[in-house]
Design a protein around this motif. Structure first.
Motif, PDB file in Angstrom:
ATOM      1  N   SER A  84      49.958  48.253  50.393  1.00 56.94           N
ATOM      2  CA  SER A  84      50.130  47.231  49.370  1.00 56.94           C
ATOM      3  C   SER A  84      49.564  45.940  49.933  1.00 56.94           C
ATOM      4  O   SER A  84      49.794  45.610  51.089  1.00 56.94           O
ATOM      5  N   ARG A  85      48.835  45.237  49.098  1.00 57.24           N
ATOM      6  CA  ARG A  85      48.115  44.080  49.603  1.00 57.24           C
ATOM      7  C   ARG A  85      48.380  42.864  48.727  1.00 57.24           C
ATOM      8  O   ARG A  85      48.388  42.958  47.510  1.00 57.24           O
ATOM      9  N   ILE A  86      48.607  41.731  49.380  1.00 59.80           N
ATOM     10  CA  ILE A  86      48.743  40.468  48.674  1.00 59.80           C
ATOM     11  C   ILE A  86      47.348  39.883  48.539  1.00 59.80           C
ATOM     12  O   ILE A  86      46.647  39.718  49.537  1.00 59.80           O
ATOM     13  N   GLY A  87      46.939  39.603  47.331  1.00 58.83           N
ATOM     14  CA  GLY A  87      45.590  39.090  47.099  1.00 58.83           C
ATOM     15  C   GLY A  87      45.513  37.574  47.155  1.00 58.83           C
ATOM     16  O   GLY A  87      46.478  36.887  47.495  1.00 58.83           O
TER      17      GLY A  87
ATOM     18  N   THR B 207      48.205  44.384  44.986  1.00 53.75           N
ATOM     19  CA  THR B 207      47.509  45.623  44.635  1.00 53.75           C
ATOM     20  C   THR B 207      47.846  46.731  45.628  1.00 53.75           C
ATOM     21  O   THR B 207      48.181  46.465  46.780  1.00 53.75           O
ATOM     22  N   SER B 208      47.765  47.961  45.150  1.00 51.81           N
ATOM     23  CA  SER B 208      47.904  49.115  46.039  1.00 51.81           C
ATOM     24  C   SER B 208      46.514  49.619  46.342  1.00 51.81           C
ATOM     25  O   SER B 208      45.678  49.709  45.443  1.00 51.81           O
TER      26      SER B 208
ATOM     27  N   PRO C 206      48.381  37.879  43.284  1.00 49.34           N
ATOM     28  CA  PRO C 206      48.220  39.286  42.892  1.00 49.34           C
ATOM     29  C   PRO C 206      48.653  40.258  44.001  1.00 49.34           C
ATOM     30  O   PRO C 206      48.522  39.960  45.190  1.00 49.34           O
TER      31      PRO C 206
END
Lengths: 217, 217
Positions: free
Chosen positions: A190-193, B189-190, B187
């Motif tokens: 999971s990534r924080i953009g 995201t996976s 945001p």
């Protein structure tokens, strides 16, 4: 750190090697996530609702509108099961049967309590917000009495809890290792953009220093 | 596409603007994920277990070891609530109160049925696996009778279902827009990462063509 007590509900029935009840593991799984799934029973039927949560010591918290039926039901001491899960990867084995998934999960059982004390509510909202963006709470205007009234914060002791973790590569049947079939792990993160500013920012407004400090996973 | 029927359990009680019951939206939320949370009641207590799932037409499926207590209970027609959620972002507003989260979720109510027919089981496992890595099933050795016996696949009609979606930026109180407080969306995201080969790959084994084709979110 010591361990949480095991009960019939939190004792793993299979794959005991994947289970743990110690505080470090439990807190680690909880602190890696933002969203949990809360299960509760209404008229005999199970309901599972996703919601944001946070941890403070040996307690977890979730919140929402005071008009929420879920929160009103849970305020009255309804039994809940709060589950936090991280899907870390797909495990591709040499046979369909041994395909698996890497994951970390924590399952908490208990009853929630609604926070009544204004200072206690504000303190928890501050902890929640500062977890996402350190220093954020202090940048915001004070919360009003009406806003506090419209907000319900629930608290639950971390007491009856189990974690389950699978990590690593595939484990195949010995005779399958000779097969020319690709095997391995496909990681999932999971990534924080990059933050997207609102269109109506007041002139000269800069992003908070703490933005982007939070790490998921 | 037509819509699923609304019932008292799936009708949104608040924020109707965020709810939908049409097939396109429901399937979209379901097809964007890999892991769901299944809620069920044991001895009056709610349990929420994370598990992988997939969709085939108007049905969802999940599976696991035939020794799993959860699957054995659910095979007997226990009521379940299957929830799929995607956390898409943190919404930072100009006041604490209007902070929010962007998300997509689907909540399905019903009873599961255990697949009994061998061809039906194999077909669903193929659909599941080929969703993750297109063409994978055909590359694997045939599943054995013993492996099939050790695997339980559950099926549930998508019938009583609701989705809830929040998207977009913060919505602040009009007087707060003048505040010099940063607002916007962070945001989340996976992401599917680069596949990590197993240490014991047979010489000359190449990654499957379909690897990396699956998109999460």
């Amino acid at each position: 750190m010591t361990a949480y007590t095991q009960t019939p509900r939190t004792r793993l029935r299979r794959r005991h090697d994947r289970g743990a009840h110690d505080r470090e593991t439990v807190h680690g799984v909880l602190d890696a996530g933002l969203m949990c799934h809360v299960g509760y029973v209404v008229d005999g039927f199970p309901h599972v609702t996703p919601t944001l949560y946070w941890r403070d010591g040996d307690r977890v918290y979730w919140h929402g509108s005071s008009a929420s039926r879920m929160l009103r039901l849970q305020s009255d001491g309804l039994e809940v099961c709060l589950t936090v899960s991280h899907l870390d990867g797909l495990v591709l084995a040499r046979s369909g049967f041994h395909h698996s998934a890497n994951f970390r999960s924590a399952m908490l059982f208990g009853r929630a309590r609604k926070l009544d004390d204004r200072r206690e509510i504000e303190r928890q909202l501050e902890i929640f917000m500062d977890r996402l963006v350190p220093g954020r709470w202090a940048e915001l205007r004070p919360v009003t009495g009406q806003e506090l009234k419209a907000t319900t914060v629930l608290e639950m002791e971390i007491d009856e809890v189990s974690t389950k973790i699978r990590a690593g590569g595939p484990v195949d049947d010995e005779e399958d290792y000779a097969l020319p079939v690709w095997a391995g792990v496909v990681p999932i993160t999971s990534r924080i953009g990059t933050a997207e500013p609102d269109e109506r920012l007041a002139p000269g407004t800069v992003p908070p220093v703490g933005l982007g400090q939070f790490r998921l996973g």
